[in-house]
Design a protein around this motif. Structure first.
Motif, PDB file in Angstrom:
ATOM      1  N   THR A  43       0.930  -1.074  -0.012  1.00  0.00           N
ATOM      2  CA  THR A  43       0.023   0.045   0.001  1.00  0.00           C
ATOM      3  C   THR A  43       0.967   1.366  -0.164  1.00  0.00           C
ATOM      4  N   ALA A  44       0.368   2.314  -0.691  1.00  0.00           N
ATOM      5  CA  ALA A  44       1.121   3.549  -0.652  1.00  0.00           C
ATOM      6  C   ALA A  44       0.111   4.621  -0.099  1.00  0.00           C
ATOM      7  N   HIS A  45       0.751   5.546   0.614  1.00  0.00           N
ATOM      8  CA  HIS A  45      -0.220   6.238   1.592  1.00  0.00           C
ATOM      9  C   HIS A  45       0.368   7.833   1.360  1.00  0.00           C
ATOM     10  N   ILE A  46      -0.586   8.818   1.309  1.00  0.00           N
ATOM     11  CA  ILE A  46      -0.333  10.283   1.169  1.00  0.00           C
ATOM     12  C   ILE A  46       0.909  10.694   1.962  1.00  0.00           C
ATOM     13  N   ILE A  47       1.184   9.953   3.000  1.00  0.00           N
ATOM     14  CA  ILE A  47       2.556  10.382   3.920  1.00  0.00           C
ATOM     15  C   ILE A  47       3.786   9.846   3.180  1.00  0.00           C
ATOM     16  N   HIS A  48       3.532   9.311   1.884  1.00  0.00           N
ATOM     17  CA  HIS A  48       4.871   8.892   1.235  1.00  0.00           C
ATOM     18  C   HIS A  48       5.419   7.980   1.754  1.00  0.00           C
ATOM     19  N   THR A  49       4.824   6.539   2.679  1.00  0.00           N
ATOM     20  CA  THR A  49       5.181   5.669   3.017  1.00  0.00           C
ATOM     21  C   THR A  49       4.655   4.513   2.413  1.00  0.00           C
ATOM     22  N   GLN A  50       5.481   3.529   2.362  1.00  0.00           N
ATOM     23  CA  GLN A  50       4.679   2.174   1.702  1.00  0.00           C
ATOM     24  C   GLN A  50       4.722   1.171   2.775  1.00  0.00           C
ATOM     25  N   LEU A  51       3.561   0.327   3.197  1.00  0.00           N
ATOM     26  CA  LEU A  51       3.721  -0.781   3.915  1.00  0.00           C
ATOM     27  C   LEU A  51       3.653  -2.039   2.865  1.00  0.00           C
ATOM     28  N   MET A  52       4.599  -2.678   3.199  1.00  0.00           N
ATOM     29  CA  MET A  52       4.861  -3.914   2.299  1.00  0.00           C
ATOM     30  C   MET A  52       4.759  -5.217   3.092  1.00  0.00           C
ATOM     31  N   LEU A  53       4.140  -6.211   2.567  1.00  0.00           N
ATOM     32  CA  LEU A  53       3.906  -7.558   3.245  1.00  0.00           C
ATOM     33  C   LEU A  53       4.157  -8.572   2.302  1.00  0.00           C
ATOM     34  N   LEU A  54       5.242  -9.456   2.633  1.00  0.00           N
ATOM     35  CA  LEU A  54       5.505 -10.630   1.830  1.00  0.00           C
ATOM     36  C   LEU A  54       4.953 -11.618   2.771  1.00  0.00           C
ATOM     37  N   HIS A  55       4.210 -12.527   1.969  1.00  0.00           N
ATOM     38  CA  HIS A  55       3.102 -13.556   2.787  1.00  0.00           C
ATOM     39  C   HIS A  55       2.876 -14.745   1.765  1.00  0.00           C
ATOM     40  N   ASP A  56       2.861 -15.994   2.514  1.00  0.00           N
ATOM     41  CA  ASP A  56       2.641 -17.280   1.852  1.00  0.00           C
ATOM     42  C   ASP A  56       1.117 -17.665   1.825  1.00  0.00           C
ATOM     43  N   SER A  57       0.342 -17.125   2.408  1.00  0.00           N
ATOM     44  CA  SER A  57      -1.201 -17.367   2.223  1.00  0.00           C
ATOM     45  C   SER A  57      -1.886 -16.086   1.663  1.00  0.00           C
ATOM     46  N   HIS A  58      -3.114 -16.593   1.064  1.00  0.00           N
ATOM     47  CA  HIS A  58      -3.852 -15.431   0.337  1.00  0.00           C
ATOM     48  C   HIS A  58      -5.183 -14.892   1.223  1.00  0.00           C
ATOM     49  N   ASN A  59      -5.231 -13.992   1.823  1.00  0.00           N
ATOM     50  CA  ASN A  59      -6.297 -13.485   2.873  1.00  0.00           C
ATOM     51  C   ASN A  59      -6.618 -12.208   2.445  1.00  0.00           C
ATOM     52  N   ASP A  60      -7.287 -11.495   1.498  1.00  0.00           N
ATOM     53  CA  ASP A  60      -7.368 -10.438   1.222  1.00  0.00           C
ATOM     54  C   ASP A  60      -8.067  -9.481   2.304  1.00  0.00           C
ATOM     55  N   ASP A  61      -9.269  -9.955   2.810  1.00  0.00           N
ATOM     56  CA  ASP A  61      -9.857  -9.080   3.869  1.00  0.00           C
ATOM     57  C   ASP A  61      -8.786  -8.735   5.124  1.00  0.00           C
ATOM     58  N   GLY A  62      -8.365  -9.915   5.590  1.00  0.00           N
ATOM     59  CA  GLY A  62      -7.185  -9.782   6.585  1.00  0.00           C
ATOM     60  C   GLY A  62      -6.060  -9.099   6.481  1.00  0.00           C
ATOM     61  N   ILE A  63      -5.624  -9.084   5.197  1.00  0.00           N
ATOM     62  CA  ILE A  63      -4.476  -8.092   4.934  1.00  0.00           C
ATOM     63  C   ILE A  63      -4.791  -6.875   4.862  1.00  0.00           C
ATOM     64  N   LYS A  64      -6.079  -6.472   4.274  1.00  0.00           N
ATOM     65  CA  LYS A  64      -6.745  -5.004   4.159  1.00  0.00           C
ATOM     66  C   LYS A  64      -6.845  -4.601   5.441  1.00  0.00           C
ATOM     67  N   SER A  65      -7.369  -5.263   6.423  1.00  0.00           N
ATOM     68  CA  SER A  65      -7.517  -5.020   7.888  1.00  0.00           C
ATOM     69  C   SER A  65      -6.202  -4.526   8.643  1.00  0.00           C
ATOM     70  N   PHE A  66      -5.275  -5.392   8.340  1.00  0.00           N
ATOM     71  CA  PHE A  66      -3.961  -5.295   9.033  1.00  0.00           C
ATOM     72  C   PHE A  66      -3.352  -3.944   8.482  1.00  0.00           C
ATOM     73  N   PHE A  67      -3.389  -3.838   7.184  1.00  0.00           N
ATOM     74  CA  PHE A  67      -2.665  -2.554   6.579  1.00  0.00           C
ATOM     75  C   PHE A  67      -3.570  -1.138   7.274  1.00  0.00           C
ATOM     76  N   GLN A  68      -4.763  -1.357   7.200  1.00  0.00           N
ATOM     77  CA  GLN A  68      -5.673  -0.301   7.985  1.00  0.00           C
ATOM     78  C   GLN A  68      -5.287  -0.080   9.265  1.00  0.00           C
ATOM     79  N   GLU A  69      -5.149  -0.911  10.159  1.00  0.00           N
ATOM     80  CA  GLU A  69      -4.776  -0.779  11.468  1.00  0.00           C
ATOM     81  C   GLU A  69      -3.121  -0.462  11.787  1.00  0.00           C
TER      82      GLU A  69
END
Length: 106
Positions: A43-69
């Motif tokens: 994810t890229a944010h307006i504060i010019h910071t990127q959150l990156m996650l390298l993972h081995d399972s596919h969990n779109d909703d969980g990843i989205k919630s993790f990034f938001q929090e």
């Protein structure tokens, strides 16, 4: 099912300012042949910071919630007058919160 993930916060100058292994206790060993079995979420944010996650399972909703929090946690961390934006995050409190969010969502 426990998953193995590597979470990184990258500053505006493409410098990693926070890194954490989240999920199971297995160490991530990154070789070209192993990378093929991992997913990368970013994810890229307006504060010019990127959150990156390298993972081995596919969990779109969980990843989205993790990034938001984690984003919300990082914004609160930026409000600390003792933290210089773009410098390395070494806070054990921040790390504990990220680990707890990873256990909750990933």
């Amino acid at each position: 099912m426990a998953s193995t993930s590597c979470f990184i916060i990258v500053s505006r100058n493409d410098i990693p300012i926070y890194e954490a292994e989240v999920g199971s206790a297995v160490k991530l060993i990154i070789f070209v042949d192993i990378l093929a079995s991992f997913f990368v979420s970013l994810t890229a944010h307006i504060i010019h910071t990127q959150l990156m996650l390298l993972h081995d399972s596919h969990n779109d909703d969980g990843i989205k919630s993790f990034f938001q929090e984690v984003h919300e946690l990082y914004i609160k961390f930026l409000l600390n007058p003792l933290y210089f934006p773009g410098s390395r995050i070494t806070s054990s409190h921040f790390d504990t919160k990220v680990q707890a969010l990873a256990r909750k969502y990933l």
